[in-house]
Structures are given as C-alpha cells and as structure tokens.
Write an enzyme that holds these catalytic residues in place. Structure first.
Site, short mmCIF file in Angstrom:
data_model
loop_
_atom_site.label_atom_id
_atom_site.label_comp_id
_atom_site.label_asym_id
_atom_site.label_seq_id
_atom_site.Cartn_x
_atom_site.Cartn_y
_atom_site.Cartn_z
N ASN A 84 -2.05 15.04 10.26
CA ASN A 84 -1.06 15.27 11.29
C ASN A 84 0.32 15.36 10.63
OD1 ASN A 84 0.24 15.40 13.85
ND2 ASN A 84 -1.41 14.19 14.75
N HIS A 114 5.09 1.99 -10.79
CA HIS A 114 6.09 1.81 -11.84
C HIS A 114 5.90 0.45 -12.50
CE1 HIS A 114 8.31 5.31 -10.39
NE2 HIS A 114 8.00 4.89 -9.18
N GLY A 140 -1.46 6.01 12.34
CA GLY A 140 -0.09 6.44 12.12
C GLY A 140 0.75 5.46 11.31
N THR A 163 -3.48 -2.53 0.41
CA THR A 163 -3.21 -2.89 -0.98
C THR A 163 -4.48 -3.18 -1.78
OG1 THR A 163 -2.96 -5.22 -0.43
CG2 THR A 163 -0.96 -3.86 -0.38
N LYS A 164 -5.61 -3.35 -1.07
CA LYS A 164 -6.89 -3.66 -1.71
C LYS A 164 -7.98 -2.82 -1.10
CE LYS A 164 -5.80 -8.25 -3.06
NZ LYS A 164 -5.11 -9.28 -2.94
#
Length: 188
Positions: A84, A114, A140, A163-164
């Site tokens: 979307n 980084h 969303g 994150t996992k």
C-alpha cells in the site's frame, strides 16, 4: 579485493558513499521518480517501471505509489505481493518476501544498520537480510528491523516494531513486537 557492493551484499561493513553504490542508488531514485511522480498509478507504464525497479519480482507485484527503496534489485517477491502507499524498503541486503503478502500503508523494512561505535559509524554501515514468509499481513506503520525473519501465515499488528524473528502462524504486536498468540485455521 572485494568491492563495496560485494561487502554490502555479504553483510560486511561497507562504504555507502562508494561511487558504484551511489550511482546505483541514483538510478533507483530516477525510477522511483518515474513511478511516484510521473506515473503515480499502476498502469501498464507503471508496471513497466516496476519491472525495471524490482527485477526479482513477478508481474503480479502491485505497489500503490509512493514507494521508496535504495536499490530495488535486492527485493525478491513471490506471487501476489501488495504494498500500500508510503512503504519503504531499505534493501542493502536481500529482502525476501513470500507469496500472498500484504503490506498496509507506511510499512518500513530496514536491512541497513550502523555500528554502535561513533567513529566507525562515520565511515561504514552494514546490512542484515529480511525474510517474510508466505501469506503474511503486515499492519500499517509496522517496522521490520535488520536481520528479522517472519514465518508463514503471520500477522504483524499496526505500529509494531519487529526486532526478533516471528515463528509461523503468529500474531505479533507491540514495540518491540511480541507474539500474542498462535493463529489457528478457522473452522469452515
């Protein structure tokens, strides 16, 4: 000696300001300009732009502009993938998306990362791949972080930060996203 592009794709620290990578990002931005500004609808011309922008995707890939990515060639899609509006894919490493995957507005997939060390961060960056299985729905504003694998048949709640890794058949929500329950097939 390995090129900066080879280092990038291997997940090693690389110099993003390398001339080749800079030129490839510029080429990508030119195609995004054609898609997001000049065309803005998924017409036959829009599909032709998509084929040049994301060459590792079938013709069934559908993107509602605007869309943003770094290179395009590191995005690999199965059949029937839908993005979307306002989705971002930072594709320094491969982003592998299965079939029948739907991305709601504003979803962001980041392979780029980084170094934590401030001095290193001034000169190099690195990437980790992202994999999303078949039959997933990404809500969303969700953010998928570097190195994450999302299994098959998963739902990621709106606004979640993944994150996992998320196992197959999971509903995951929150920041950071946590599996709330297994998704069982509905009885017919």
């Amino acid at each position: 000696m390995r090129t900066e592009k080879e280092k990038m794709i291997a997940g090693e620290p690389y110099i993003a300001g390398d001339e080749t990578l800079t030129q490839e990002r510029l080429h990508c931005k030119q195609l995004l300009y054609e898609l997001n500004i000049k065309e803005y609808i998924m017409s036959e011309k829009g599909k032709a732009i998509l084929a040049r922008l994301i060459p590792n995707a079938p013709k069934s890939l559908y993107i509602e502009p605007p869309f943003f990515c770094d290179y395009g060639y590191n995005i690999f899609c199965g059949e029937n993938v839908y993005f979307n509006v306002n989705c971002v894919v930072l594709d320094g490493m491969p982003v592998k998306i299965g079939s029948n995957v739907f991305f709601a507005p504003g979803v962001q997939l980041y392979t780029a990362s980084h170094p934590l060390d401030a001095e290193l961060r001034k000169s190099v960056e690195f990437s980790k791949p992202i994999t999303i299985g078949d039959d997933c729905w990404i809500g969303g504003g969700a953010i998928i972080c570097p190195g994450v694998t999302i299994g098959n048949r998963c739902v990621i709640g709106a606004g979640s930060v993944v994150t996992k890794d998320i196992p197959d058949d999971s509903l995951a929500v929150g920041n950071p996203a946590q599996v709330k329950r297994k998704i069982l097939p509905e009885a017919k």
